[in-house]
Design an enzyme around this catalytic site. Sequence first.
Site, PDB file in Angstrom:
ATOM      1  N   ARG A  88     -58.041  24.999  44.121  1.00  0.00           N
ATOM      2  CA  ARG A  88     -58.874  23.843  43.785  1.00  0.00           C
ATOM      3  C   ARG A  88     -58.831  23.548  42.293  1.00  0.00           C
ATOM      4  NH1 ARG A  88     -61.890  22.293  48.143  1.00  0.00           N
ATOM      5  NH2 ARG A  88     -62.185  23.855  49.788  1.00  0.00           N
TER       6      ARG A  88
ATOM      7  N   SER B  58     -63.916  26.023  52.234  1.00  0.00           N
ATOM      8  CA  SER B  58     -62.594  26.442  52.700  1.00  0.00           C
ATOM      9  C   SER B  58     -62.680  27.109  54.071  1.00  0.00           C
ATOM     10  CB  SER B  58     -61.950  27.383  51.690  1.00  0.00           C
ATOM     11  OG  SER B  58     -61.756  26.720  50.449  1.00  0.00           O
TER      12      SER B  58
ATOM     13  N   LEU C  38     -63.421  33.263  50.697  1.00  0.00           N
ATOM     14  CA  LEU C  38     -63.073  31.855  50.837  1.00  0.00           C
ATOM     15  C   LEU C  38     -64.343  31.092  50.488  1.00  0.00           C
ATOM     16  CD1 LEU C  38     -61.033  31.702  54.178  1.00  0.00           C
ATOM     17  CD2 LEU C  38     -60.156  31.287  51.872  1.00  0.00           C
ATOM     18  N   ASP C  39     -64.234  30.060  49.640  1.00  0.00           N
ATOM     19  CA  ASP C  39     -65.450  29.345  49.264  1.00  0.00           C
ATOM     20  C   ASP C  39     -66.012  28.581  50.459  1.00  0.00           C
ATOM     21  OD1 ASP C  39     -64.293  26.698  49.385  1.00  0.00           O
ATOM     22  OD2 ASP C  39     -63.367  27.076  47.442  1.00  0.00           O
ATOM     23  N   ARG C  40     -67.216  28.055  50.292  1.00  0.00           N
ATOM     24  CA  ARG C  40     -67.935  27.462  51.411  1.00  0.00           C
ATOM     25  C   ARG C  40     -67.142  26.339  52.076  1.00  0.00           C
ATOM     26  NH1 ARG C  40     -73.509  23.999  51.177  1.00  0.00           N
ATOM     27  NH2 ARG C  40     -74.130  24.244  53.357  1.00  0.00           N
TER      28      ARG C  40
END
Length: 248
Positions: free
Chosen positions: A204, A120, A116-118
């Site tokens: 995104r 999220s 999960l990106d930062r």
Amino acid sequence: MNATPRHGLARVLSKHGLCSRTEAARWIADGRVQVDGRVVRDPEFPIRRDPRGRQRIAVDGRELDRAEPIYLMLNKPRGLVTSARDEQGRDTVYRCFDGAVLDGAPLPWLAPVGRLDRASEGLLLFCNDPEWAARITDPEHGPDKTYHVQIDRVPTPELLAALVAGVDEQGERLRAKSAVLLRHGEKNAWLQIVLDEGRNRQIRRLLAALDIAVLRLLRVAIGELALGELPKGQWRRLSAAEAAALRR
């Protein structure tokens, strides 16, 4: 006659669930790993996979045994990087495991399953079973992943249909398996978006291609495994049944 399959020593250590391949290479370079009683410093040193002639591997003098498989779920907070280390010094998801104990012992090394990106939040899996992780992250055959996404507008039915129809972005076809409106206010809304394929920052990128800004993004389920009421920043061990269901 086919040659006996071989893998590099660092890969073998990571496949046993002891550490990441990067960490294994560091152990090997530090002289902590022996093969058949001899220190080996080459992370690509070939290891036979033939059980009749298996080489003896030891770390810090202890012969290698396959680690007990452990599967965890974490409710990842926003602002943490999904990585063991960050070159920029940012906090990582491993902060959530500081001082963690499982069955009366310190939590062993576990790797995140996917990312999960930062920015999220939500459900993030960890394990020491690379084969299980590969099934979960398989871009074509892995389980569906469900997200709740807050966007900067109230979507029309046409916009929801466009998310499912998909867009071409940098040579990739980005699309959602489903997209439905959960609730909305005057200027923004929450959507439930389900993905059945794995691509980097897919939601995104898909929304940006349609000129939609993401305000929040939470993963709430992987397959039938739901985040539920697990508090932010907390983790729990998966049951055997939950782990088996995701494997299928």
